[in-house]
Scaffold this motif. Structure first.
Motif, short mmCIF file in Angstrom:
data_model
loop_
_atom_site.label_atom_id
_atom_site.label_comp_id
_atom_site.label_asym_id
_atom_site.label_seq_id
_atom_site.Cartn_x
_atom_site.Cartn_y
_atom_site.Cartn_z
N ASP A 1 0.84 -1.19 0.00
CA ASP A 1 0.00 0.00 0.00
C ASP A 1 0.87 1.23 0.00
O ASP A 1 0.50 2.27 0.51
N ALA A 2 2.09 1.09 -0.57
CA ALA A 2 3.08 2.14 -0.43
C ALA A 2 2.69 3.42 -1.14
O ALA A 2 3.05 4.49 -0.73
N ARG A 3 1.98 3.31 -2.25
CA ARG A 3 1.65 4.50 -3.01
C ARG A 3 0.15 4.74 -2.99
O ARG A 3 -0.52 4.79 -4.02
N SER B 1 -1.48 7.31 -5.21
CA SER B 1 -1.38 7.17 -6.66
C SER B 1 -2.03 5.88 -7.16
O SER B 1 -1.83 5.49 -8.28
N ARG B 2 -2.77 5.24 -6.30
CA ARG B 2 -3.38 3.99 -6.75
C ARG B 2 -4.40 4.29 -7.84
O ARG B 2 -5.17 5.22 -7.76
N THR B 3 -4.37 3.49 -8.85
CA THR B 3 -5.28 3.71 -9.96
C THR B 3 -5.91 2.40 -10.36
O THR B 3 -5.41 1.33 -10.06
N ASN B 4 -7.02 2.48 -11.06
CA ASN B 4 -7.56 1.26 -11.60
C ASN B 4 -6.92 1.01 -12.95
O ASN B 4 -5.97 1.67 -13.35
N ARG B 5 -7.43 0.07 -13.70
CA ARG B 5 -6.76 -0.34 -14.92
C ARG B 5 -6.64 0.78 -15.95
O ARG B 5 -5.74 0.78 -16.77
N ASN B 6 -7.57 1.70 -15.95
CA ASN B 6 -7.50 2.77 -16.95
C ASN B 6 -6.90 4.05 -16.39
O ASN B 6 -7.04 5.12 -16.99
N GLY B 7 -6.24 3.99 -15.28
CA GLY B 7 -5.63 5.18 -14.69
C GLY B 7 -6.66 6.14 -14.12
O GLY B 7 -6.43 7.34 -14.07
N GLY C 1 -5.71 9.48 -15.70
CA GLY C 1 -4.43 9.61 -16.39
C GLY C 1 -3.46 10.43 -15.56
O GLY C 1 -3.32 10.22 -14.36
N ASP C 2 -2.81 11.38 -16.21
CA ASP C 2 -1.83 12.21 -15.50
C ASP C 2 -2.47 13.41 -14.80
O ASP C 2 -1.77 14.21 -14.18
N ARG D 1 -0.16 15.04 -12.21
CA ARG D 1 0.42 14.27 -11.10
C ARG D 1 1.67 13.54 -11.54
O ARG D 1 1.97 13.48 -12.72
N SER E 1 -1.60 6.83 -20.48
CA SER E 1 -1.92 7.77 -19.41
C SER E 1 -0.82 7.85 -18.35
O SER E 1 -0.67 8.87 -17.71
N ARG E 2 -0.05 6.79 -18.14
CA ARG E 2 0.88 6.79 -17.01
C ARG E 2 2.35 6.70 -17.39
O ARG E 2 3.21 6.78 -16.51
N GLU F 1 -3.35 -3.77 -9.51
CA GLU F 1 -2.92 -2.37 -9.49
C GLU F 1 -1.75 -2.20 -10.44
O GLU F 1 -0.59 -2.31 -10.05
N PRO F 2 -2.02 -1.92 -11.71
CA PRO F 2 -0.95 -1.91 -12.70
C PRO F 2 0.20 -0.95 -12.36
O PRO F 2 1.36 -1.29 -12.50
N ASP G 1 8.04 1.37 3.96
CA ASP G 1 7.56 1.03 2.61
C ASP G 1 8.72 0.74 1.67
O ASP G 1 8.64 -0.15 0.82
N ARG H 1 9.85 -2.71 2.35
CA ARG H 1 8.94 -3.73 1.80
C ARG H 1 9.13 -3.86 0.29
O ARG H 1 9.17 -4.95 -0.26
#
Lengths: 406, 188
Positions: A67-69, A72-78, A95-96, A406, B15-16, B55-56, B135, B138
């Motif tokens: 759970d480090a970020r 910034s957690r996103t689903n598959r489509n950002g 996205g960004d 971001r 997007s990323r 979480e990609p 973190d 880890r």
């Protein structure tokens, strides 16, 4: 300054300098992957003659439990969406592009309308309320915000560390400023100078949200007190001021803003084409070719590739049925290219997607209420990003978004 | 990967990828080409497990960090970097008392590029990604004490590489030297 602060600044500066990857990077990755798989299969076929097979342990990364970020957690489509929250409590992004902050209007002890900001805490991914600032703009990267204190025009600009909530540095200015904006790369600040507070609002007789009280609005008919703009280097705090003689269309704020690529500044003017471009030395210059057409509109600016911009909105709105759309126009010709769903386009996520304000059937005075949505060119699909506001002022839950990369 | 998954993957990359590239370039010591290679390899790995990844972005980032450290272990040949040199004009960039902030950042970049990959990775995670020590531990598969000691030694190494940093105050991490000076153990 400590060593760790210098490390942080140097890394951020280096990261900010990286130009974006060109289109087609995903296809490049998929092509290389196909080639490697083909080679691997060929090698496997050859290896059938081998006497000893060596098993190679492939590490399984323990991703799901990390759970480090959080922020910034996103689903598959950002996409980070919270269609159940208005105003939002948790980070919204696509996205960004992220919702870096938002504000509602509140009444202070003297009866004046003031902005109450909620600013993203990047550590927790939640929005934190603050009553300290009258203007907030978030730098790309969601680490720093430029802030102005309550009494406008302000004589200093704060650089707020979003992780600590503390101002890490003040940039003093000789002339009072009432707006501040980061350049697209985050290296410069544009601050518009005013003689008087342009955020002052008065109560009008009209009551568009039906809350029984007059709406707060900018004083009608009064010219803006805008005097010019500063361009300041964020790292050094140094820069220059340029005078702007035209006071703009008046009434409310007439902030100068960076143009699409952040190399010029434009300020609203009293006469057509209602924009004047300046270089950083304050000399008047012509509008870039792909921004001439957009001068006629006050909608969303150019797409990241500089080819499209938002035009007029239309649609059908009633208490039971609402469907809205907004035109996208060719940046060079001004001709309509297509339309996308949404009443008001707010910001480009990438060249295909935008964040818009959409109206949905509801109890608002015009039969509609609003929410943030993600829309895609060539698709009727609307992805809700926030909950639905009940009306159009702060009391009814309406909030104004501030976006940042971001 | 079926067509839908590929489209999904393309959306994610579009997007990323720019944000991920920034991290990859920093991990590569400022080498843009090495950063692109690093990101490309991480995305290839992610594409192979696309259906199973929840979480990609977190997945790709973790591959970036670990892959970079593994790459250092393999002692890949390193490309020469072009690092900007500090300018001579003290009026613009510093005073007689020492270099200015812009010069120090350039000096710092050059020093960061000369750290080992594991040292740089820990600093990027701590100071660019702003992750707490737990973190970082880890993600890299090591103890918190190891993260602390590596941070401490990395900052000390930066001072050795760049004497111009002598005038700067010590970082918090330098006030708290760890007793754990064991070698960084990173799971392959």
């Amino acid at each position: 300054m400590n060593v760790d602060e210098l490390v942080r600044d140097s890394l951020r500066e280096q990261a900010a300098e990286q130009p974006a990857l060109g289109p087609g990077f995903a296809d490049r990755v998929l092509t290389v992957r196909r080639r490697r798989r083909t080679r691997a299969l060929a090698s496997a076929a050859t290896a059938t003659a081998a006497v000893v097979a060596i098993a190679v342990a492939v590490p399984l990364l323990n991703i799901g439990n990390d759970d480090a970020r959080l922020a910034s957690r996103t689903n598959r489509n950002g996409i980070l969406a919270h269609p159940d929250q208005t105003p939002p409590r948790d980070m919204i992004a696509a996205g960004d592009l992220a919702l870096g902050a938002y504000y509602t209007w509140e009444t202070d002890a003297h009866g004046a309308a003031v902005r109450a900001y909620r600013i993203l805490d990047p550590k927790t991914g939640t929005y934190v309320k603050t009553s300290k600032w009258s203007v907030v703009d978030i730098a790309p990267g969601l680490r720093t915000a430029a802030v102005l204190e309550r009494n406008l025009p302000a004589k200093r600009i704060g650089l707020l560390d979003l992780r600590t909530g503390e101002v890490e540095r003040w940039i003093p200015v000789d002339r009072g400023v009432a707006s501040v904006e980061f350049s697209p790369d985050g290296s410069k600040l544009l601050a518009t100078t005013y003689g008087k507070n342009p955020q002052l609002r008065v109560k009008s007789r009209s009551d568009t949200d039906g809350d029984g009280e007059g709406d707060w609005e900018s004083p009608p008919g009064k010219p803006s007190s805008r005097t010019g703009f500063y361009i300041l280097d964020v790292a050094s705090g140094k820069g220059s001021w340029s005078e702007v003689t035209d006071v703009g269309r008046g009434g409310g704020p007439e902030d100068c803003v960076f143009n699409h690529d952040g190399r010029l500044v434009y300020c609203g003017t009293t006469s057509s084409p209602f924009r004047q471009y300046y270089d950083f030395a304050g000399d008047e210059v012509a509008a870039p070719a792909n921004e001439v057409q957009a001068e006629r509109y006050r909608g969303v600016g150019l797409s990241p590739d500089g080819k499209l911009f938002g035009g007029l909105s239309g649609g059908t709105m009633s208490k039971s049925y609402t469907k809205t759309h907004t035109e996208l126009l060719d940046a060079y010709t001004g001709k309509k290219v297509t339309t996308v769903p949404g009443r008001q386009l707010l910001a480009w996520v990438d060249n295909k997607r935008l964040i818009a304000l959409d109206l949905t059937p509801g109890p608002g005075s015009d039969g509609s209420v609003s929410r943030l949505v993600l829309v895609t060119i060539g698709s009727d699909k609307v992805v809700p990003l926030s909950g639905i506001t009940k009306g159009f002022d702060g009391a009814a839950g309406y909030w104004t978004p501030v976006f940042a990369e971001r | 990967m079926d067509a839908e998954a590929q489209e999904n993957f393309r959306d994610f990359v579009e997007s990323r990828s720019s944000a991920l590239l920034k991290t990859a370039v920093l991990l590569s010591g400022g080498d843009r080409h090495a950063g692109e290679d690093l990101l490309q390899n991480a995305l290839i790995k992610a594409a192979g497990r696309w259906h199973r990844i929840e979480e990609p972005e977190a997945y790709v980032r973790q591959i970036l960090y670990r892959q970079q450290v593994s790459r250092w272990r393999l002692k890949w040949p390193r490309r020469e970097l072009s690092v900007p040199e500090p300018l001579e004009n003290p009026a613009r960039h510093g005073t007689d008392d020492g270099p200015g902030a812009a010069d120090l950042r350039i000096v710092m970049r050059a020093a960061l590029a000369r750290l080992t990959a594991r040292q740089r990775t820990v600093l990027v995670l701590r100071y660019f990604e702003d992750l707490p020590e737990a973190d970082v531990a880890r993600i890299l598969g090591c103890s918190v004490g190891t993260v602390r000691s590596t941070t401490h030694r990395s900052l000390a190494r930066l001072r050795e590489l760049a004497p111009e940093l002598a005038a700067l105050g010590p970082a918090d991490a330098e006030h708290q030297p760890s007793r754990d000076y064991s070698t960084v153990e990173v799971r392959p």
